[in-house]
Design an enzyme around this catalytic site. Sequence first.
Site, PDB file in Angstrom:
ATOM      1  CG  ASP A  90      -1.786  -1.118   1.339  1.00 50.44           C
ATOM      2  OD1 ASP A  90      -1.745  -2.131   0.571  1.00 50.44           O
ATOM      3  OD2 ASP A  90      -2.854  -0.918   2.402  1.00 50.44           O
ATOM      4  CB  CYS A 140      -4.248  -7.356  -0.500  1.00 52.13           C
ATOM      5  SG  CYS A 140      -3.567  -7.671   1.244  1.00 52.13           S
ATOM      6  CB  SER A 184      -7.913  -1.777   5.665  1.00 58.20           C
ATOM      7  OG  SER A 184      -7.906  -2.583   4.632  1.00 58.20           O
TER       8      SER A 184
HETATM    9 FE1  FES Z   1       0.582  -5.678   0.959  1.00 54.58          FE
HETATM   10 FE2  FES Z   1      -2.045  -5.877   1.257  1.00 54.58          FE
HETATM   11  S1  FES Z   1      -0.910  -5.063  -0.363  1.00 54.58           S
HETATM   12  S2  FES Z   1      -0.342  -6.433   2.788  1.00 54.58           S
END
Ligand code: FES
Length: 564
Positions: free
Chosen positions: A125, A196, A474
């Site tokens: 991120d 993710c 998140s």
């Molecule tokens: Fe790295 Fe989710 S993109 S923990």
Amino acid sequence: MVKLRIRSSQWYDGVDNAPHRPYLRAVGLTEADFAKPLVGVLVSWSELGPCNFHNLELVRYVKEGVKEAGGVGLAAPTIVVNDGINMGTPGMRYSLISRDLIADTIEAQFNSHGVDAWVGIGGCDKTQPGIMMAMVRLDLPAVYLYGGSAEAGWLGERELTIEDAFEAVGAYLAGKITLDELKRVEELSFPTYGTCQGMFTANTMATLGEALGLSLLGSASPPATSARRRKYAVESGRAVLKAAELGVTPRKVVTYDALYNAAVTLFATAGSTNAILHLLAIAHEANVKFTLDDFDEISRRVPVIAALRPAGPYAMQDLDRIGGVPRVLKKLYKAGLLRPEALTVEGEPIGKLLERWEPPAVPEAGILYDVEKPYKPYSGIRILRGNLAPSGAVMKIGAADRLRFEGRAKVYDSEAEAFKAVAAGEIKPGDVVIIRYEGPKGAPGMPEMLKVTAAIVGAGLGDAVALVTDGRFSGATRGIMVGHVAPEAAVGGPIALVQNGDRVVIDGEAGLIKLEVSEEELEKRRKAWAPPPPKYKGGLLAKYAALVQQADKGAVTSPSAWGT
Ligand code: FES
């Protein structure tokens, strides 16, 4: 090629620089290489999580592309903080902090070593916005390359992402699934390296890399395990020297129009609210005035056309199957929602690239929708203001698409306290959970409330309660959430004055967040309020808390754009 050596000639040419050259001979450069442009290959790499685990391998392919284009590539690292793993105190505090730290490490390395151009490879991120901030800060020819997301997992017919693992904890705590079922989700939800899998912050930022024009068209969606990653790595290496030849630098790319296109794409894909913070920070580095008001205006006009998790059921690999981000962008472009003249690192305006791009002959299969017949009629994000957030806040609309919520405040001075309350069953339908002192300065580092929001969803309270915080969410968060409340509690923002039982009104349509307490009463509480002592007196957290600006300014630490 000499004209492309805009900086390296000062470091490595001539008699005065004779002592510099042995250092690079020692790492493999030949006499002929000193006449070539020096291209930095910035790589975020770490084995502490899957997101950037494979990025070192991509370096080799970027260097190949650089070599083909007549340059010489040398790699340099930056750090990684994996958002999904870091947690607790002080762990989660470092996530947003790492974004600016990453930009700073790039500035320090590339300004010290006189690279002429660079390719930045990112994954998680914060590596991505950190690299993009450094691109506009240094304003050398540069291309952003995403490492790609992980493949989705499978549980029978059900496609799994890491979001399922977080929510399974809430479901287990609420007695809805067994420990064995939780274990099964844990084992199956993240089967490969990469980021993710949903349209969480990493995939959102990769998508926006294309929309901003900082990465090659089509390069965001191939999974980390795809051979096309290597193809894009070679092409990015070639492209950066073409950009140098054309004189295309990131500040020519990141204009108001490019940021506008990125905001449109963010809303159309129901991307992560974190991207607002990051786009504000990138705009700050580019010295472009792009504010929460711009996001507000755009969010009201752009429907959601991608059914990607968490707003829909699909993962990034599903979007990739039908053509990836260019298919999204082409729809937005055809509908007149993009500013086609915005220049890209490919040296052409985005409109021209999209004109040429043809989607693969596969149906959209419910993954993508038309602007005229969207997945959802309005974006999942709204900008709010009011006496609870005079400088602004970001609302994420829940799965039930409720734009308005009214309820009684339940106040917690940290995420940990709020999590305990959810686990203890203290949160009831109709509650507005206030989590404060988690802002940029207060936490410090504005941690994500993923654990508590997942617990709320897992407990089946997803759209029955609202959550308001000066921290962040998140990208995997679901439910009615208001974050980025500014000013934050630690600097005396009104969120510090809320008391249990106060009535709070959240109205996404009106763009309002209101504490229904009289001005006289608030004034009384303000007089009684005292700033809490800093949580950290030394180290990075203390330095960050001293420098960071508020969320509506992107929580940046650089006082103003480089060179201004
Ligand atoms: Fe790295 Fe989710 S993109 S923990």
